[in-house]
Structures are given as structure tokens and as C-alpha cells.
Design an enzyme around this catalytic site. Structure first.
Site, mmCIF file in Angstrom:
data_model
loop_
_atom_site.group_PDB
_atom_site.id
_atom_site.type_symbol
_atom_site.label_atom_id
_atom_site.label_comp_id
_atom_site.label_asym_id
_atom_site.label_seq_id
_atom_site.Cartn_x
_atom_site.Cartn_y
_atom_site.Cartn_z
ATOM 1 N N CYS A 170 0.855 -1.198 0.000
ATOM 2 C CA CYS A 170 0.000 0.000 0.000
ATOM 3 C C CYS A 170 0.890 1.247 0.000
ATOM 4 O O CYS A 170 1.625 1.470 -0.950
ATOM 5 C CB CYS A 170 -0.945 -0.058 1.199
ATOM 6 N N ASP A 227 -8.757 -2.942 -7.914
ATOM 7 C CA ASP A 227 -8.340 -1.940 -6.931
ATOM 8 C C ASP A 227 -8.996 -0.613 -7.286
ATOM 9 O O ASP A 227 -8.694 -0.018 -8.317
ATOM 10 C CB ASP A 227 -6.816 -1.806 -6.948
ATOM 11 N N HIS A 259 -7.621 -4.006 -3.659
ATOM 12 C CA HIS A 259 -6.463 -3.461 -2.955
ATOM 13 C C HIS A 259 -6.227 -4.290 -1.689
ATOM 14 O O HIS A 259 -7.135 -4.893 -1.138
ATOM 15 C CB HIS A 259 -6.756 -2.009 -2.576
#
Length: 291
Positions: A170, A227, A259
Site C-alpha cells: 500500500c 483496486d 487493494h
């Protein structure tokens, strides 16, 4: 768990490079409040048996930065991996990733890169976490802190920093790309769903797509086709830019995957993609000399 994608949020930072006080001096136990609820049925728990694992202090120019370090119980030296946190800081999942690396024979270290800006473990709202802490972390500071981790690891006598890799998730996925453009001694990086594009701001002046020509190590990018914060179009642009610049990188996109698919403690976890990505990471490090 909020559905807000942390990589999609942008705030105007209010702090400056000159801030020097360490607000976080030790790592928090467990998980950050903002990740609740934790999915205990899928959470991977790696034992520290046979390992030397725990919190350490990394000397940086303005104090001591807390970090988690895990390595095999032995003399070493071991190949070195920097593990870069999600937006939630160095909580139990990131510590577990370090132990997984140690079980594979690596010296793994995860620094708390928000130590000067605040304690992410105490913030329960993702929007507040991004606004009050994450947006105030300068890229320049992060690069220097990662360099300090490498120097500390080398000085320990247990780490072989000539075999240096980095991986991040991330927020840390974006940092992985940036560090590959920063450190000429890096052998390889693996970026898990890190943002590739963004607005240029004082603390985050450039993003991975801006730095393709500067990459000094091959990066494997692992992304989810579903995502919501990182459009496939931006991933395609990065892949095309790598090819145009003749850089030895590779990008994998897992169809219909969200994600944070590697985060086994969250509802976003997708075991098949996470397992495949972990295997690809190991092969990438081996192929590029991080063994």
C-alpha cells in the site's frame, strides 16, 4: 472496515522537513485501531521459534527510530530485506511478514516511518489517519530513514547489505518504487499495490511514474485488477514506461482482485493472489541477487 482506499486520498501536508521530535519511541502491540475488525480466521501467525526477533532502535539524525527486526538464530550474515509498512504503521501483520522472511533465511527490518509524525496505532479513522499523520511524512525523510536502517543492519554484523532487497505494501508499495530510484546499492524491490501517480506536493514531489528513468534496481509490481484506488490504466502506463525506458521491471495484475489482497488479517485478503505474489517475490529476489 471502511471501504476508503488509503492510496486514493490526498491531503495538503502542513508539516515541514524540519520537524525533529520522535513522537513514537516504541512499537505498539497488536493491530492499529483503523484496521478493525481483524479477520482472525485468515490471519497468518508465524512463530519466532528459531529466530531472533523483536523491537530495535535505529539511530537517525534526530533521535532513535523504533523498528521490528527478525532474522535466523545464527551468526549470519544474512541477505537483507527492508519491509515497508502499510498506512497503519508497523503493527502485527508487518511484524509477521518480517518473521516470514526470517524463516526463509533473511535479515528483515521494518522501521516505524511515521515516528516523528504520530502514532498510527491509536487512530481509529482512516481519513483522520491519512490527514493527521500519513500526509505529513516527507519522502525525503523516508529515504533517509531507510538508508539509516541499511547502515544499522550492516553495522550489526548479522546482515549482508550487499544483498539488499525491499518490499512494501500500500503506502509502502509506493515507497518501494521510490527507494529503487534512490539507492544504487539496492538489488531488487517488490511493490505490493503501491500508488503510481499523484499530484506533486512539497513533501511528495515525485511519484513512481515520474521516476522510471531513475530506477537503479528492478522492481516487481503486484496489483489488483479491481483496486478502486489504483486504476488499471495507471498500471498500464507504468508498464509501458518501464518498457520505453528499457528498465528491467515487471508488473503482475491479478484480475478481479482488490487493494490490500496480501493483508491476511483484513476482508480484502485473497489467498490465491497473496500466495502467488509471495512465491513471485521469492523468485524475484533470487533472480536478482537478494539471496
Amino acid at each position: 472496515m471502511p471501504t476508503v482506499d488509503p492510496d486514493a486520498i490526498n491531503f495538503v501536508p502542513k508539516s515541514s522537513f524540519s520537524r525533529r521530535e520522535m513522537l513514537v519511541t516504541s512499537l505498539a502491540a497488536g493491530f492499529a485501531l483503523a484496521v478493525e475488525p481483524v479477520m482472525a480466521d485468515t490471519q497468518i501467525k508465524t512463530s519466532s521459534d528459531g529466530l531472533e526477533a523483536g523491537e530495535v532502535k535505529i539511530p537517525v539524525k534526530d533521535g532513535d527510530m523504533p523498528a521490528y527486526r527478525a532474522m535466523p538464530n545464527g551468526k549470519g550474515p544474512y541477505p537483507t530485506v527492508l519491509v515497508v509498512q502499510e498506512i497503519f504503521g508497523v503493527h502485527e501483520h508487518i511484524r509477521d511478514v518480517c518473521r516470514r522472511f526470517a524463516k526463509l533465511g533473511y535479515f528483515a527490518i521494518a522501521p516505524e516511518l511515521y515516528a516523528r509524525q504520530g502514532d498510527p496505532s491509536k487512530v481509529s479513522d482512516i481519513t483522520a489517519l491519512m490527514k493527521d499523520i500519513v500526509s505529513k511524512v516527507p519522502d525525503e525523510q523516508v529515504m533517509a530513514d531507510l538508508d539509516a536502517c541499511v547502515a544499522w543492519a550492516q553495522g550489526s554484523g548479522k546482515a549482508d547489505t550487499a544483498r539488499l532487497g525491499i518490499t512494501g505494501f500500500c503506502w509502502g508499495g509506493r515507497i518501494t518504487w521510490l527507494y529503487a530510484a534512490h539507492n544504487p546499492k539496492l538489488k531488487a524491490g517488490v511493490a505490493w499495490y503501491g500508488r503510481l501517480l499523484g499530484e506533486s506536493k512539497p513533501l511528495t514531489p515525485k511519484h513512481p511514474l515520474d521516476l522510471v528513468a531513475d530506477l537503479k534496481a528492478p522492481v516487481l509490481g503486484l496489483y489488483g485488477g479491481a483496486d478502486q484506488g489504483i486504476p488499471v490504466e495507471s498500471v498500464d502506463k507504468m508498464r509501458a514506461a518501464l518498457k520505453a525506458a528499457n528498465k528491467p521491471g515487471e508488473i503482475i495484475v491479478y484480475p478481479d482482485t482488490p487493494h490490500a489482497f496480501h493483508a491476511d488479517y483484513r476482508p480484502s485478503y485473497r489467498k490465491e493472489a497473496a500466495d502467488d505474489g509471495w512465491k513471485r517475490l521469492q523468485a524475484w529476489f533470487k533472480q536478482n541477487g537478494v539471496v
